[in-house]
Design an enzyme around this catalytic site. Structure first.
Site, PDB file in Angstrom:
ATOM      1  N   CYS A 160       0.831  -1.202   0.000  1.00 23.76           N
ATOM      2  CA  CYS A 160       0.000   0.000   0.000  1.00 23.76           C
ATOM      3  C   CYS A 160       0.872   1.261   0.000  1.00 23.76           C
ATOM      4  O   CYS A 160       1.619   1.479  -0.950  1.00 23.76           O
ATOM      5  CB  CYS A 160      -0.998  -0.030   1.153  1.00 23.76           C
ATOM      6  SG  CYS A 160      -2.364   1.159   0.928  1.00 23.76           S
ATOM      7  N   GLU A 216      -2.720  -9.143   2.159  1.00 26.62           N
ATOM      8  CA  GLU A 216      -3.175  -9.798   3.391  1.00 26.62           C
ATOM      9  C   GLU A 216      -4.681  -9.692   3.578  1.00 26.62           C
ATOM     10  O   GLU A 216      -5.248 -10.386   4.426  1.00 26.62           O
ATOM     11  CB  GLU A 216      -2.432  -9.215   4.602  1.00 26.62           C
ATOM     12  CG  GLU A 216      -2.893  -7.856   5.071  1.00 26.62           C
ATOM     13  CD  GLU A 216      -2.345  -6.686   4.257  1.00 26.62           C
ATOM     14  OE1 GLU A 216      -2.548  -5.537   4.694  1.00 26.62           O
ATOM     15  OE2 GLU A 216      -1.726  -6.913   3.187  1.00 26.62           O
ATOM     16  N   HIS A 271      -3.709  -4.595  -0.797  1.00 32.36           N
ATOM     17  CA  HIS A 271      -3.354  -5.320   0.428  1.00 32.36           C
ATOM     18  C   HIS A 271      -3.465  -6.825   0.179  1.00 32.36           C
ATOM     19  O   HIS A 271      -4.573  -7.371   0.220  1.00 32.36           O
ATOM     20  CB  HIS A 271      -4.297  -4.929   1.569  1.00 32.36           C
ATOM     21  CG  HIS A 271      -4.081  -3.561   2.104  1.00 32.36           C
ATOM     22  ND1 HIS A 271      -3.182  -3.290   3.108  1.00 32.36           N
ATOM     23  CD2 HIS A 271      -4.628  -2.367   1.761  1.00 32.36           C
ATOM     24  CE1 HIS A 271      -3.197  -1.994   3.375  1.00 32.36           C
ATOM     25  NE2 HIS A 271      -4.069  -1.414   2.561  1.00 32.36           N
TER      26      HIS A 271
END
Length: 209
Positions: free
Chosen positions: A82, A192, A190
């Site tokens: 990011c 994750e 992102h």
């Protein structure tokens, strides 16, 4: 033995999900700013949430720019996420503007789109030679951002060095979704928070360590 990854702990919020995702793909993870640990880990992850200038200030408070440089000079892998991608570029126009790390040429600007921030799942367009996106080339990834790099960072690069691989996405305009450049990789989205596709991408990165 599990590969060891340091997640740079410089005050960026919401890093626990990144730590858990990295652990999920089989890595041993430390959330740390310890110089020796950061330099000696098999991989370094630089997360980033918030304003560009604030992230740069926080990075500088833990010698982040120097640590990233030293790892890259030693050809040791670094992954930005990011704003951790954005700070790898030369500068940002966000708020009053700020200088970045200058690893790649380019400026981070506000997206020219009807809806800001860009929040949600979007398709990406990776190059054929991508390592990060192997097996997930046609998947969607989760973005939350208002600023991005919209110029091609390879356009002004001359000389014998191999140019970075750039992955693109679209929200109002085309923007850089990821860059792969030797030991330095970064994603605007992102991984994750991107479900199974994000875990595959992190696993692909782990295999480069």
């Amino acid at each position: 033995m599990k590969k060891h990854v340091a997640v740079l702990n410089y005050g960026s919020g919401n890093v626990r999900s990144a730590v858990r995702a990295l652990e999920h793909v089989g890595l041993r993870v430390d959330l740390t700013a310890d110089v020796t640990t950061v330099l000696e880990a098999d991989g370094l992850v630089v997360p980033g949430v918030g304003a560009f200038a604030s992230v740069m200030h926080q990075l500088e408070s833990v010698q982040g720019p120097s640590l990233i440089d030293r790892r890259l000079i030693a050809n040791r892998p670094v992954l930005g996420i990011c704003v951790g991608l954005q700070v790898m570029f030369e500068r940002s126009t966000e708020h009053d503007g700020a200088e970045g790390l200058g690893q790649w040429p380019g400026e981070v600007i506000e997206l020219d789109a009807q809806t800001i921030p860009h929040m949600g799942w979007s398709e990406v367009r990776p190059p054929h030679a991508s390592t990060l996106f192997a097996g997930v080339e046609d998947q969607r990834f989760y973005f939350v951002h208002s600023y991005a790099v919209t110029n091609d960072p390879t356009a002004s690069m001359d000389g014998p060095l191999k140019k970075p691989l750039v992955t693109w996405a679209h929200h109002g305009v085309d923007f850089v979704a990821a860059v792969e450049n030797g030991p330095l990789s970064a994603t605007q989205f992102h991984p994750e928070k991107s479900g199974e596709a994000g875990l595959v991408l992190l696993e692909n990165w782990a295999h480069t360590l």
